[in-house]
Design a protein around this motif. Structure first.
Motif, PDB file in Angstrom:
ATOM      1  N   PHE A 164       0.879  -1.196   0.003  1.00  0.00           N
ATOM      2  CA  PHE A 164      -0.065  -0.052  -0.032  1.00  0.00           C
ATOM      3  C   PHE A 164       0.762   1.234   0.049  1.00  0.00           C
ATOM      4  CE2 PHE A 164      -3.264  -2.800   2.207  1.00  0.00           C
ATOM      5  CZ  PHE A 164      -4.038  -2.940   0.959  1.00  0.00           C
ATOM      6  N   SER A 165       1.893   1.083   0.739  1.00  0.00           N
ATOM      7  CA  SER A 165       2.961   2.478   0.818  1.00  0.00           C
ATOM      8  C   SER A 165       3.394   2.595  -0.394  1.00  0.00           C
ATOM      9  CB  SER A 165       3.988   2.126   1.863  1.00  0.00           C
ATOM     10  OG  SER A 165       4.766   0.941   1.506  1.00  0.00           O
TER      11      SER A 165
ATOM     12  N   VAL B  77      -9.877   4.313  -2.997  1.00  0.00           N
ATOM     13  CA  VAL B  77      -9.565   2.676  -3.230  1.00  0.00           C
ATOM     14  C   VAL B  77      -8.395   2.148  -2.244  1.00  0.00           C
ATOM     15  CG1 VAL B  77      -9.293   0.594  -4.511  1.00  0.00           C
ATOM     16  CG2 VAL B  77     -10.826   2.593  -5.343  1.00  0.00           C
ATOM     17  N   LEU B  78      -7.553   2.904  -2.230  1.00  0.00           N
ATOM     18  CA  LEU B  78      -6.057   2.766  -1.359  1.00  0.00           C
ATOM     19  C   LEU B  78      -6.568   2.582   0.278  1.00  0.00           C
ATOM     20  CD1 LEU B  78      -3.407   2.238  -0.842  1.00  0.00           C
ATOM     21  CD2 LEU B  78      -2.911   4.749  -0.982  1.00  0.00           C
ATOM     22  N   SER B  79      -7.332   3.957   0.423  1.00  0.00           N
ATOM     23  CA  SER B  79      -7.596   3.934   1.804  1.00  0.00           C
ATOM     24  C   SER B  79      -8.628   2.818   2.303  1.00  0.00           C
ATOM     25  CB  SER B  79      -8.260   5.294   2.100  1.00  0.00           C
ATOM     26  OG  SER B  79      -9.024   5.391   3.522  1.00  0.00           O
ATOM     27  N   ARG B  80      -9.778   2.343   1.359  1.00  0.00           N
ATOM     28  CA  ARG B  80     -10.699   1.238   1.795  1.00  0.00           C
ATOM     29  C   ARG B  80     -10.038   0.089   1.862  1.00  0.00           C
ATOM     30  NH1 ARG B  80     -13.633  -1.077   4.640  1.00  0.00           N
ATOM     31  NH2 ARG B  80     -15.268  -2.507   3.766  1.00  0.00           N
ATOM     32  N   LEU B  81      -9.021  -0.353   1.058  1.00  0.00           N
ATOM     33  CA  LEU B  81      -8.302  -1.434   1.227  1.00  0.00           C
ATOM     34  C   LEU B  81      -7.423  -1.680   2.202  1.00  0.00           C
ATOM     35  CD1 LEU B  81      -7.349  -2.176  -2.724  1.00  0.00           C
ATOM     36  CD2 LEU B  81      -9.177  -3.009  -1.517  1.00  0.00           C
ATOM     37  N   GLU B  82      -6.830  -0.493   2.666  1.00  0.00           N
ATOM     38  CA  GLU B  82      -5.992  -0.758   4.020  1.00  0.00           C
ATOM     39  C   GLU B  82      -7.040  -1.193   5.088  1.00  0.00           C
ATOM     40  OE1 GLU B  82      -2.752   2.448   3.455  1.00  0.00           O
ATOM     41  OE2 GLU B  82      -4.486   3.321   3.772  1.00  0.00           O
ATOM     42  N   GLU B  83      -8.453  -0.394   5.042  1.00  0.00           N
ATOM     43  CA  GLU B  83      -9.397  -0.820   5.996  1.00  0.00           C
ATOM     44  C   GLU B  83      -9.744  -2.103   6.045  1.00  0.00           C
ATOM     45  OE1 GLU B  83     -11.605   3.707   6.023  1.00  0.00           O
ATOM     46  OE2 GLU B  83     -12.435   1.903   5.103  1.00  0.00           O
ATOM     47  N   VAL B  84      -9.753  -2.670   4.816  1.00  0.00           N
ATOM     48  CA  VAL B  84     -10.375  -4.214   4.547  1.00  0.00           C
ATOM     49  C   VAL B  84      -9.230  -5.029   5.100  1.00  0.00           C
ATOM     50  CG1 VAL B  84     -10.617  -5.984   2.893  1.00  0.00           C
ATOM     51  CG2 VAL B  84     -11.824  -3.695   2.618  1.00  0.00           C
ATOM     52  N   ALA B  85      -8.030  -4.663   4.782  1.00  0.00           N
ATOM     53  CA  ALA B  85      -6.699  -5.439   5.470  1.00  0.00           C
ATOM     54  C   ALA B  85      -6.683  -5.480   7.005  1.00  0.00           C
ATOM     55  CB  ALA B  85      -5.631  -4.971   5.094  1.00  0.00           C
ATOM     56  N   ALA B  86      -7.151  -4.435   7.747  1.00  0.00           N
ATOM     57  CA  ALA B  86      -7.154  -4.536   8.876  1.00  0.00           C
ATOM     58  C   ALA B  86      -8.441  -5.295   9.662  1.00  0.00           C
ATOM     59  CB  ALA B  86      -7.428  -2.984   9.568  1.00  0.00           C
TER      60      ALA B  86
ATOM     61  N   HIS C 122      -1.533  -4.020  -8.615  1.00  0.00           N
ATOM     62  CA  HIS C 122      -0.750  -3.385  -7.598  1.00  0.00           C
ATOM     63  C   HIS C 122      -1.616  -3.543  -6.378  1.00  0.00           C
ATOM     64  CE1 HIS C 122       2.662  -0.732  -6.307  1.00  0.00           C
ATOM     65  NE2 HIS C 122       1.878  -0.902  -5.030  1.00  0.00           N
ATOM     66  N   LEU C 123      -2.822  -2.830  -6.111  1.00  0.00           N
ATOM     67  CA  LEU C 123      -3.698  -2.930  -4.865  1.00  0.00           C
ATOM     68  C   LEU C 123      -4.098  -4.137  -4.483  1.00  0.00           C
ATOM     69  CD1 LEU C 123      -5.926   0.208  -6.193  1.00  0.00           C
ATOM     70  CD2 LEU C 123      -4.225   0.097  -4.055  1.00  0.00           C
ATOM     71  N   LEU C 124      -4.376  -5.281  -5.319  1.00  0.00           N
ATOM     72  CA  LEU C 124      -4.836  -6.606  -4.764  1.00  0.00           C
ATOM     73  C   LEU C 124      -3.587  -7.131  -4.170  1.00  0.00           C
ATOM     74  CD1 LEU C 124      -7.246  -8.275  -5.065  1.00  0.00           C
ATOM     75  CD2 LEU C 124      -6.281  -9.336  -7.290  1.00  0.00           C
ATOM     76  N   THR C 125      -2.332  -7.126  -5.028  1.00  0.00           N
ATOM     77  CA  THR C 125      -1.332  -7.677  -4.452  1.00  0.00           C
ATOM     78  C   THR C 125      -0.837  -7.169  -3.048  1.00  0.00           C
ATOM     79  OG1 THR C 125       0.171  -6.539  -5.864  1.00  0.00           O
ATOM     80  CG2 THR C 125      -0.393  -8.734  -6.531  1.00  0.00           C
ATOM     81  N   SER C 126      -0.901  -6.062  -2.868  1.00  0.00           N
ATOM     82  CA  SER C 126      -0.686  -5.387  -1.779  1.00  0.00           C
ATOM     83  C   SER C 126      -1.739  -5.381  -0.542  1.00  0.00           C
ATOM     84  CB  SER C 126      -0.992  -3.958  -1.625  1.00  0.00           C
ATOM     85  OG  SER C 126      -0.123  -3.092  -2.717  1.00  0.00           O
ATOM     86  N   LEU C 127      -3.034  -6.029  -0.567  1.00  0.00           N
ATOM     87  CA  LEU C 127      -3.801  -6.345   0.243  1.00  0.00           C
ATOM     88  C   LEU C 127      -3.380  -7.812   0.350  1.00  0.00           C
ATOM     89  CD1 LEU C 127      -6.693  -6.230   1.621  1.00  0.00           C
ATOM     90  CD2 LEU C 127      -7.671  -7.430  -0.313  1.00  0.00           C
TER      91      LEU C 127
END
Length: 364
Positions: A50-51, A65-74, A109-114
């Protein structure tokens, strides 16, 4: 099930053997265990986090979307409630997100970051990552229920490039995702909208939700706007390399492979697509000669899978003796307008990127 070790019939050239290796000589055998072990983010995205995602300020949806996926990971890695709270509370459904957008906007990139975020928080084996084709191949190799059992122990299952053009496979995947969601597995998927599609984004999202049927209400659609950072519509914008330069580049690298394009396409018909990754084991560069337009759909679809595996592994491609027609269009106009067009446009974009890198390495 007893795992059969992955193997090939390739003879590795010695220091005095100047004959370049060939993918056509490889006969890979892949165990079901390896198919499961390979469900991880590809090497191309080893450093994706994500970073490291750079949201384009001209397209605010990327940052959202980046912010939402960080929330999903948590949410995924949060400890489950215990004791009285667990008994009294209603079990919260696991997150399910779908990223919709065009080519090259950073969805993978976002999916692999998750996937990386969940793995780093919960340990190896907590997240499964694969393309739509890899999951359908897994079901074909293991059977449906063993696949469900094998994936049900994961916290997260990621599906990249969800395909909407094969009704049978889409129904199969919908059923697989429903089984996993019912067992509390979080889901994340991506798909592509054609860059020139009318109402880009809206129709792809609607198609996805319709095809996954019973799961539609569980999925949250996240729109990722932007432009294809690869900007490729043909095999490569650069002139093909001279054959002598390609041979010299291959001979300088013992892990490079040199093949005639027609021979390689014929060979792919003898290898199951689930083994195309193993076909590239220990290969650091692929050189192709005699590249011509592909006119048969079944041949083109196999080529798409190979290009995906090359891209996943960051294997540069050298192109020599490219037919002028192929330089303009590797796939026919009919293919690029047909039901599999998303696959073909993705393949062209990825092959263009790999060919540019191959040319750079050969001319440095």
């Amino acid at each position: 099930m007893t795992a059969v070790q992955s193997s090939t019939s390739r003879a590795i050239p010695g220091p005095d053997d100047l004959t370049p290796r060939s993918l056509v000589s490889v006969r890979p055998a892949v165990s079901s265990r390896r198919l499961l072990d390979d469900l991880v983010p590809p090497p191309h995205f080893d450093d994706a986090r994500f970073s490291t995602y750079r949201a384009n300020p001209e397209h605010p949806s990327q940052a959202r979307v980046l912010s939402r996926l960080e929330e999903v990971a948590a949410e995924i890695v949060a400890p489950a409630p215990s004791g009285l709270r667990a008994l009294l509370g209603r079990r919260r459904p696991a997150p399910a997100v779908y990223m919709d957008g065009g080519f090259g906007v950073g969805k993978t990139h976002l999916l692999t970051s998750l996937a990386h975020a969940v793995t780093e928080a919960s340990g190896e084996g907590s997240a499964a990552y694969g393309t739509f084709v890899e999951y359908t191949n897994l079901v074909g190799a293991l059977g449906f229920l063993p696949t469900v059992d094998a994936l049900a122990g994961r916290q997260l299952v990621c599906i990249d490039e969800f395909e909407l053009d094969d009704p049978g496979d889409t129904v199969l995947m919908s059923r697989l995702l429903r089984e996993l969601a019912d067992r509390g597995v979080a889901l994340a998927a991506t798909s592509n909208t054609l860059p020139d599609a009318l109402g880009e984004g809206r129709f792809a999202a609607e198609d996805f939700l319709r095809e996954i049927q019973a799961l539609a209400e569980r999925f949250e659609v996240l729109r990722v706007d932007g432009e294809d950072y690869r900007h490729r519509a043909v095999v490569t914008d650069a002139e093909p390399l001279p054959l002598e330069s390609v041979r010299a580049a291959v001979e300088a690298r013992p892990r490079a492979a040199l093949d005639d394009f027609a021979d390689l396409l014929a060979h792919l018909s003898t290898v199951h697509p689930s083994r195309y990754g193993a076909l590239l084991d220990d290969v650091e560069m692929v050189a192709l000669t005699g590249v011509r337009p592909v006119t048969r759909q079944e041949v083109a679809l196999r080529l798409v899978v190979l290009i995906d595996r090359l891209y996943d592994r960051d294997v540069p491609v050298l192109l020599a003796d490219v037919d002028a027609a192929a330089q303009r269009a590797l796939f026919t106009d009919e293919m690029l307008r047909g039901g599999y067009r998303k696959k073909y446009f993705r393949a062209l974009s990825r092959l263009g990127s790999l060919a540019q890198e191959g040319r750079r390495l050969a001319t440095d």
